[in-house]
Design a protein around this motif. Structure first.
Motif, PDB file in Angstrom:
ATOM      1  N   GLY A   1     -42.357 -93.530  -2.480  1.00  0.00           N
ATOM      2  CA  GLY A   1     -42.361 -94.263  -1.224  1.00  0.00           C
ATOM      3  C   GLY A   1     -42.683 -95.731  -1.408  1.00  0.00           C
ATOM      4  O   GLY A   1     -43.483 -96.310  -0.683  1.00  0.00           O
ATOM      5  N   VAL A   2     -42.109 -96.345  -2.410  1.00  0.00           N
ATOM      6  CA  VAL A   2     -42.304 -97.778  -2.596  1.00  0.00           C
ATOM      7  C   VAL A   2     -40.946 -98.437  -2.786  1.00  0.00           C
ATOM      8  O   VAL A   2     -40.820 -99.456  -3.414  1.00  0.00           O
ATOM      9  N   GLY A   3     -39.926 -97.785  -2.194  1.00  0.00           N
ATOM     10  CA  GLY A   3     -38.559 -98.201  -2.451  1.00  0.00           C
ATOM     11  C   GLY A   3     -38.267 -99.652  -2.118  1.00  0.00           C
ATOM     12  O   GLY A   3     -37.553-100.328  -2.854  1.00  0.00           O
TER      13      GLY A   3
ATOM     14  N   ASN B   1     -33.820 -96.663   3.661  1.00  0.00           N
ATOM     15  CA  ASN B   1     -34.755 -97.098   4.704  1.00  0.00           C
ATOM     16  C   ASN B   1     -34.034 -97.330   6.030  1.00  0.00           C
ATOM     17  O   ASN B   1     -34.533 -96.966   7.090  1.00  0.00           O
ATOM     18  N   ALA B   2     -32.856 -97.940   5.956  1.00  0.00           N
ATOM     19  CA  ALA B   2     -32.079 -98.194   7.169  1.00  0.00           C
ATOM     20  C   ALA B   2     -31.700 -96.875   7.829  1.00  0.00           C
ATOM     21  O   ALA B   2     -31.808 -96.718   9.049  1.00  0.00           O
ATOM     22  N   SER B   3     -31.299 -95.918   7.005  1.00  0.00           N
ATOM     23  CA  SER B   3     -30.918 -94.614   7.530  1.00  0.00           C
ATOM     24  C   SER B   3     -32.116 -93.906   8.177  1.00  0.00           C
ATOM     25  O   SER B   3     -31.994 -93.316   9.253  1.00  0.00           O
TER      26      SER B   3
ATOM     27  N   LYS C   1     -48.406-103.479   8.190  1.00  0.00           N
ATOM     28  CA  LYS C   1     -48.941-102.223   7.673  1.00  0.00           C
ATOM     29  C   LYS C   1     -47.979-101.564   6.669  1.00  0.00           C
ATOM     30  O   LYS C   1     -48.382-101.081   5.619  1.00  0.00           O
ATOM     31  N   ASN C   2     -46.690-101.552   7.012  1.00  0.00           N
ATOM     32  CA  ASN C   2     -45.726-100.786   6.209  1.00  0.00           C
ATOM     33  C   ASN C   2     -45.303-101.491   4.933  1.00  0.00           C
ATOM     34  O   ASN C   2     -45.058-100.858   3.919  1.00  0.00           O
ATOM     35  N   ILE C   3     -45.172-102.785   5.032  1.00  0.00           N
ATOM     36  CA  ILE C   3     -44.673-103.522   3.873  1.00  0.00           C
ATOM     37  C   ILE C   3     -45.790-104.434   3.399  1.00  0.00           C
ATOM     38  O   ILE C   3     -46.193-105.343   4.101  1.00  0.00           O
TER      39      ILE C   3
HETATM   40  P1  ADP Z   1     -40.660 -95.525   2.169  1.00  0.00           P
HETATM   41  O1  ADP Z   1     -39.334 -95.840   2.792  1.00  0.00           O
HETATM   42  O2  ADP Z   1     -40.547 -94.531   1.080  1.00  0.00           O
HETATM   43  O3  ADP Z   1     -41.723 -95.193   3.160  1.00  0.00           O
HETATM   44  P2  ADP Z   1     -40.642 -98.329   1.591  1.00  0.00           P
HETATM   45  O4  ADP Z   1     -41.532 -99.216   0.775  1.00  0.00           O
HETATM   46  O5  ADP Z   1     -39.206 -98.367   1.212  1.00  0.00           O
HETATM   47  O6  ADP Z   1     -41.193 -96.868   1.448  1.00  0.00           O
HETATM   48  O7  ADP Z   1     -40.807 -98.700   3.091  1.00  0.00           O
HETATM   49  C1  ADP Z   1     -42.080 -98.770   3.686  1.00  0.00           C
HETATM   50  C2  ADP Z   1     -42.013 -98.592   5.176  1.00  0.00           C
HETATM   51  O8  ADP Z   1     -41.447 -99.735   5.808  1.00  0.00           O
HETATM   52  C3  ADP Z   1     -41.134 -97.454   5.663  1.00  0.00           C
HETATM   53  O9  ADP Z   1     -41.822 -96.236   5.625  1.00  0.00           O
HETATM   54  C4  ADP Z   1     -40.814 -97.874   7.089  1.00  0.00           C
HETATM   55  O10 ADP Z   1     -41.879 -97.549   7.955  1.00  0.00           O
HETATM   56  C5  ADP Z   1     -40.750 -99.381   6.974  1.00  0.00           C
HETATM   57  N1  ADP Z   1     -39.345 -99.812   6.848  1.00  0.00           N
HETATM   58  C6  ADP Z   1     -38.689-100.170   5.739  1.00  0.00           C
HETATM   59  N2  ADP Z   1     -37.405-100.509   6.000  1.00  0.00           N
HETATM   60  C7  ADP Z   1     -37.249-100.370   7.333  1.00  0.00           C
HETATM   61  C8  ADP Z   1     -36.147-100.568   8.249  1.00  0.00           C
HETATM   62  N3  ADP Z   1     -34.935-100.942   7.822  1.00  0.00           N
HETATM   63  N4  ADP Z   1     -36.370-100.350   9.566  1.00  0.00           N
HETATM   64  C9  ADP Z   1     -37.580 -99.938  10.000  1.00  0.00           C
HETATM   65  N5  ADP Z   1     -38.645 -99.723   9.200  1.00  0.00           N
HETATM   66  C10 ADP Z   1     -38.489 -99.942   7.890  1.00  0.00           C
END
Ligand code: ADP
Length: 633
Positions: A127-129, A39-41, A93-95
């Motif tokens: 995509g739920v890492g 995710n960081a990358s 939204k993302n988490i």
């Molecule tokens: P994925 O990485 O497969 O989309 P994750 O559950 O790991 O699924 O992460 C969900 C979302 O959260 C990512 O798609 C990204 O938009 C955001 N995210 C997670 N980690 C970071 C990070 N270190 N910096 C910015 N956005 C992040």
């Protein structure tokens, strides 16, 4: 924490996922690190993209890197990146939700993997890492500052139990994200520097940004595709493959392409040992990662390879694509199209070479042949494509042997300009199909098609080498076969019909037509049958039965198609009927027999919706024949 903290509930599917992760005893817990580093990358890739396309990015001069800090006393590991960061809205939204549309499918699969105590394979794929961190964490705190200058830093905090809290951060924060992982008692091994370093070498060695653990850089491999081919070892490719795909098996093949003209690019592609759609992921999963000058532009870009080569995993890097290209215009980009054309040629020639070793190629075919067949619509490469097809065939007795079209043509009769095929549900069903009888008798090879897409493949291609027409045995012009000598002798006990008998036979056929009425289009003498008394045939020029069935299925149509009813003049049953008819044209046994033959044919073709009458009739016939049985006396 500031006073403005607000609590949010996780979505239901996230709760289910967390429940599994928090409460179970998994092996392979270190994959949480792989997921957070990945995710960081990604976040660093995104900000690099913004920087190169000239956006107004906060803290422009920060080094693009990942820093991991370990604190044994506090049982804390924190992972920081100087990536794109998140705004308050983005983090909500993302988490907190699962993005993947197939989350139900995911949970089903996860429950299965959970029984096996190893979820590492599936987690990244869906995509739920991020959530995997709750395998090791008591509490997780995310501090993040978006690359957008006006957005304030935010803090996200959760123990993975139902809800998370969000607040604005009072402290000043530079662009990027820090994930603080407060470790559970049974996971404090992850504060050990050596442990973390080895996990990173294992899973994250190919990350293209420096990863530092307590200030020491750990990852060693830069973009492997930029190195000269001769210096890359098989082991390096395999590691790169595992890094990219999370596949636990090494790839079947590796294709490394470096091209300078007409466009310059590097590509490493892999053929996996098994198809990846086992988890029900398909279209979205097709594509190659696209880099421009080592900057990741897009994961799984599907414009780089056509669907039929969708089994390939890998990447492309080209300096000839503008760095600031928008994802929407990639599709029309001339360079992308050129790269794709070149890749297709390269992959097809790779397969051509592979095909020289039959066993190896058959293995490829069994894994990926199904998707590969969709290539019939690639007109440009049709010639090469056709040579790479494989089929089951009547030419060999073993079910798992395959034949190429070239080999078929080699075995074909002189002057034979057709490649005969028939399609159905199984090899056994096809081999006992009445339509095959004349081809057996004449010693003509027939391809046995068992996959629904095969019919489309045959009609899509039309011909092999512009000379040999793919012809369904149902639609073949049988008059052409008269010239072909029988290889199996006809039954010599059958006598020719006399003129008188032939006249009666004609009448019998009229009678049969009366019995079947408009359920059939015509009743006629068969040229194709030898062992069977009768069969159903499609009216000329119509589509094949298999195609027809597919159309019916799509239209939810359950009607029974009208076909031609063919009678084998030389069959003993026909000859007996003829005698019965001569004696008494109204004998009800004739009706019973014809109904039975007709329904049996429907049954064979899969059209018989209600078997009751057929079964009752069989019972009557058995009763009658038992009356005559010599053992009864
Ligand atoms: P994925 O990485 O497969 O989309 P994750 O559950 O790991 O699924 O992460 C969900 C979302 O959260 C990512 O798609 C990204 O938009 C955001 N995210 C997670 N980690 C970071 C990070 N270190 N910096 C910015 N956005 C992040």
């Amino acid at each position: 924490m500031s006073e403005k903290a607000k609590s949010y509930k996780f979505k239901a599917e996230v709760n289910q996922l967390l429940d599994i992760l928090v409460h179970s005893l998994y092996t392979n817990k270190e994959i949480f690190l792989r997921e957070l580093v990945s995710n960081a990358s990604d976040a660093l890739d995104k900000v690099r993209f913004e920087l190169t396309s000239g956006a107004d990015v906060a803290d422009k001069d920060l080094d693009l890197e990942i820093n991991i800090k370990l604190d044994k006393d506090k049982k804390l590991i924190s992972i920081s990146d100087t990536g794109i960061g998140m705004t308050r809205d983005e983090i909500i939204k993302n988490i907190g939700t699962i993005a993947q549309s197939g989350s139900a499918e995911f949970l089903k699969q996860l429950a299965k993997d959970a029984e096996k105590k190893d979820v590492s394979n599936i987690i990244g794929k869906f995509g739920v890492g991020f959530y995997s961190v709750f395998m090791v964490a008591e509490e997780v705190v995310i501090k993040t500052k978006s690359y957008l200058k006006d957005e304030p830093p935010v803090e996200w905090r959760s123990s993975g139990m139902g809800s998370f809290q969000i607040s604005e951060l009072a402290e000043k924060l530079k662009r990027g994200t820090t994930i603080e992982v407060h470790l559970k008692e049974d996971a404090i091994e992850f504060t050990d520097k050596y442990r973390i370093e080895s996990a990173i070498k294992n899973h994250s060695n190919f990350i293209s940004f420096p990863i530092k653990v307590d200030k020491d850089k750990v990852n060693t491999v830069a973009a492997i595709w930029r190195e000269p081919k001769s210096s890359i070892k098989k082991k390096d490719y395999e590691e790169f493959y595992k890094f990219m795909t999370y596949d636990q098996e090494p790839p079947m093949d590796t294709i490394h392409v470096s091209i300078d003209a007409p466009v310059q690019f590097n590509s490493i592609m892999f053929i996996p040992k098994r198809p990846f759609d086992l988890y029900g992921i398909s279209r979205e999963d097709i594509g190659l990662d696209l880099y421009v000058k080592s900057v990741l532009i897009q994961h799984k870009n599907s414009d780089l390879i056509p669907e039929y080569l969708g089994f390939l995993k890998g990447m492309v890097d080209s300096p000839d694509i503008p760095l600031n290209i928008s994802r929407e215009t990639l599709q029309e980009n001339r360079v992308v199209m050129k790269i794709s054309q070149t890749l297709v040629k390269q992959v097809l020639s790779h397969l051509e070479k592979k095909a020289k070793k039959e066993d190896e190629y058959n293995e490829f075919w069994k894994a990926h042949g199904r998707i590969f067949k969709l290539g019939y619509s690639d007109y440009v490469n049709q010639e090469k494509f056709s040579e790479l097809l494989r089929f089951d065939s009547t030419a060999h007795a073993e079910a798992d042997k395959l034949t190429s079209l070239a080999a078929y043509v080699e075995r074909a009769k002189e002057d034979q300009k057709e490649i005969y095929y028939m399609s159905g549900a199984s090899r056994d069903a096809l081999l006992s199909d009445p339509h095959l009888e004349i081809f057996k008798r004449k010693g003509l090879e027939v391809l046995l098609l068992l996959d629904p897409v095969d019919e489309f493949l045959m009609t899509g291609l039309g011909k092999y080498k512009t000379e040999y027409a793919f012809t369904s045995v149902e639609q073949a012009d049988l008059s052409k076969l008269d010239k072909v000598e029988d290889v199996e002798k006809a039954d010599s006990k059958v006598e020719e019909m006399s003129e008188g008998e032939t006249a009666v036979f004609k009448k019998l056929m009229e009678k049969i037509k009366d019995i079947l009425g408009d359920r059939v289009t015509e009743v006629r003498e068969s040229k194709r049958l030898r062992d069977s008394a009768s069969c159903l045939v499609n009216p000329d020029g119509d589509m094949t039965s298999q195609m027809h069935k597919m159309m019916q299925f799509m239209n939810k149509d359950v009607s029974i198609p009208k076909k031609i009813f063919e009678i084998n003049k030389d069959h003993a049953l026909t000859r007996n009927l003829l005698k019965i008819y001569k004696n008494n044209p109204k004998d009800p046994f004739i009706d019973t027999t014809i109904e039975q033959l007709y329904e049996s044919a429907l049954l064979l073709e899969g059209y018989l919706n209600d078997p009751h009458k057929l079964v009752n009739r069989i019972q009557d016939i058995l009763l009658k024949s038992s009356e005559w049985h010599p053992g009864k006396k």
